[in-house]
Motif scaffolding. Sequence first.
Motif, PDB file in Angstrom:
ATOM      1  N   GLU A 134       0.869  -1.183   0.000  1.00 48.06           N
ATOM      2  CA  GLU A 134       0.000   0.000   0.000  1.00 48.06           C
ATOM      3  C   GLU A 134       0.900   1.226   0.000  1.00 48.06           C
ATOM      4  O   GLU A 134       1.631   1.463   0.971  1.00 48.06           O
ATOM      5  N   LEU A 135       0.892   1.968  -1.096  1.00 44.07           N
ATOM      6  CA  LEU A 135       1.769   3.129  -1.225  1.00 44.07           C
ATOM      7  C   LEU A 135       1.168   4.346  -0.532  1.00 44.07           C
ATOM      8  O   LEU A 135      -0.015   4.645  -0.694  1.00 44.07           O
ATOM      9  N   HIS A 136       2.013   5.046   0.224  1.00 47.13           N
ATOM     10  CA  HIS A 136       1.582   6.222   0.978  1.00 47.13           C
ATOM     11  C   HIS A 136       2.232   7.495   0.447  1.00 47.13           C
ATOM     12  O   HIS A 136       2.565   8.398   1.214  1.00 47.13           O
ATOM     13  N   ASP A 137       2.370   7.571  -0.861  1.00 46.96           N
ATOM     14  CA  ASP A 137       2.970   8.754  -1.481  1.00 46.96           C
ATOM     15  C   ASP A 137       1.942   9.667  -2.130  1.00 46.96           C
ATOM     16  O   ASP A 137       2.305  10.758  -2.585  1.00 46.96           O
ATOM     17  N   PHE A 138       0.686   9.258  -2.179  1.00 46.20           N
ATOM     18  CA  PHE A 138      -0.267   9.931  -3.056  1.00 46.20           C
ATOM     19  C   PHE A 138      -1.540  10.394  -2.351  1.00 46.20           C
ATOM     20  O   PHE A 138      -2.614  10.387  -2.945  1.00 46.20           O
ATOM     21  N   PHE A 139      -1.408  10.816  -1.070  1.00 52.15           N
ATOM     22  CA  PHE A 139      -2.625  11.314  -0.415  1.00 52.15           C
ATOM     23  C   PHE A 139      -2.581  12.810  -0.092  1.00 52.15           C
ATOM     24  O   PHE A 139      -3.586  13.383   0.305  1.00 52.15           O
ATOM     25  N   MET A 140      -1.434  13.435  -0.257  1.00 47.92           N
ATOM     26  CA  MET A 140      -1.342  14.864   0.023  1.00 47.92           C
ATOM     27  C   MET A 140      -1.836  15.686  -1.171  1.00 47.92           C
ATOM     28  O   MET A 140      -1.610  15.330  -2.341  1.00 47.92           O
ATOM     29  N   ALA A 141      -2.497  16.799  -0.873  1.00 45.36           N
ATOM     30  CA  ALA A 141      -3.098  17.628  -1.926  1.00 45.36           C
ATOM     31  C   ALA A 141      -2.048  18.159  -2.897  1.00 45.36           C
ATOM     32  O   ALA A 141      -2.284  18.194  -4.115  1.00 45.36           O
ATOM     33  N   ASP A 142      -0.872  18.563  -2.372  1.00 38.74           N
ATOM     34  CA  ASP A 142       0.131  19.125  -3.268  1.00 38.74           C
ATOM     35  C   ASP A 142       0.672  18.086  -4.242  1.00 38.74           C
ATOM     36  O   ASP A 142       1.043  18.409  -5.372  1.00 38.74           O
ATOM     37  N   PRO A 169      -6.596  10.315  -0.452  1.00 36.01           N
ATOM     38  CA  PRO A 169      -6.524  11.586   0.273  1.00 36.01           C
ATOM     39  C   PRO A 169      -7.458  11.608   1.480  1.00 36.01           C
ATOM     40  O   PRO A 169      -8.546  11.037   1.453  1.00 36.01           O
ATOM     41  N   PHE A 170      -6.988  12.256   2.538  1.00 34.35           N
ATOM     42  CA  PHE A 170      -7.817  12.380   3.742  1.00 34.35           C
ATOM     43  C   PHE A 170      -7.523  13.634   4.548  1.00 34.35           C
ATOM     44  O   PHE A 170      -8.415  14.155   5.213  1.00 34.35           O
ATOM     45  N   TRP A 171      -6.284  14.159   4.504  1.00 34.20           N
ATOM     46  CA  TRP A 171      -5.962  15.336   5.310  1.00 34.20           C
ATOM     47  C   TRP A 171      -6.858  16.502   4.914  1.00 34.20           C
ATOM     48  O   TRP A 171      -6.863  16.957   3.771  1.00 34.20           O
ATOM     49  N   ALA A 214      -6.723  10.874  -7.220  1.00 32.22           N
ATOM     50  CA  ALA A 214      -6.149   9.656  -6.649  1.00 32.22           C
ATOM     51  C   ALA A 214      -6.472   8.442  -7.513  1.00 32.22           C
ATOM     52  O   ALA A 214      -5.641   7.525  -7.645  1.00 32.22           O
ATOM     53  N   LEU A 215      -7.641   8.434  -8.114  1.00 36.74           N
ATOM     54  CA  LEU A 215      -7.978   7.326  -9.016  1.00 36.74           C
ATOM     55  C   LEU A 215      -7.161   7.395 -10.302  1.00 36.74           C
ATOM     56  O   LEU A 215      -6.895   6.354 -10.922  1.00 36.74           O
TER      57      LEU A 215
END
Length: 274
Positions: free
Chosen positions: A31-39, A68-70, A92-93
């Motif tokens: 599970e990659l955690h590089d792609f949830f920040m808006a920037d 994304p969630f923040w 994100a999709l």
Amino acid sequence: MSELPLVGLAAQISDLHANPALLRDEPRDIELHDFFMADVLAGDWRPLAEQARNLLRGHAGRLGIHGPFWGLDISSPDPEVQAIVARRMDQALDVCACLEASQMVIHSPYTLWDHHTLDHFAWRSAYDWIIANCHACLRPAVERAEALGVTLVIENVQDKDPDIRADLVRSFGSHAVALSVDTGHAHFMNGIAHAPPVDFFIRRAGDLLQHVHLHDGDGCADRHWPIGDGSIPWKAVFRALGEAPKMPRLILELSDKAGIPASIARLQELGLAR
């Protein structure tokens, strides 16, 4: 004795570069955690995705991302905020489509305030109102996820009631929406708000459960500690997982990725997972 379930891991691409052995010992789900920040989502994320594609070439495990969630409330009643949420989910999709990821984790909209207050609003169905707002935010994403073969898994965060997200999932009537249980979040809410224990969250998810975040804690904060460093009753958790109609993806989500090998070893020692 049946084969022990295989745990996967949540990490950033840089973590996998630094620990390539994590990709080689078994075909673990990632599970990659590089792609949830808006920037990141609003910028040029494609070079980062290309790094991931190169790193994961030949990897036999399944791939997902944390969505994304923040700062995003998927139950916002404000149409302008709903448009922002929808845009972030669509971005994100785009990443899922590029990486051929088949799961995307998103956060539950339900809060501790909701649990203790929604029934106060007798003037309308507050529960239905939240669900309608979630549909306004997520319906385009759900339809696109169906077409892409992606499942949106909704994880508990401040949920005190283990069942409330199931009502939300069922309301979409889509195979592209399912449940995630985050063990540390459930244990945290058990500790501070007397929510049911972690294994109850697992068991009550039933056939909607497709994803689990594994991390330990003390029930006082959202620790994301290695397995064994906290007070979660792991034998009870895996007993409940063993009763599930289908084993969900099991993803170690640790703050310190250096604790992943020791967490896997601890689960092996307990005879629970490998």
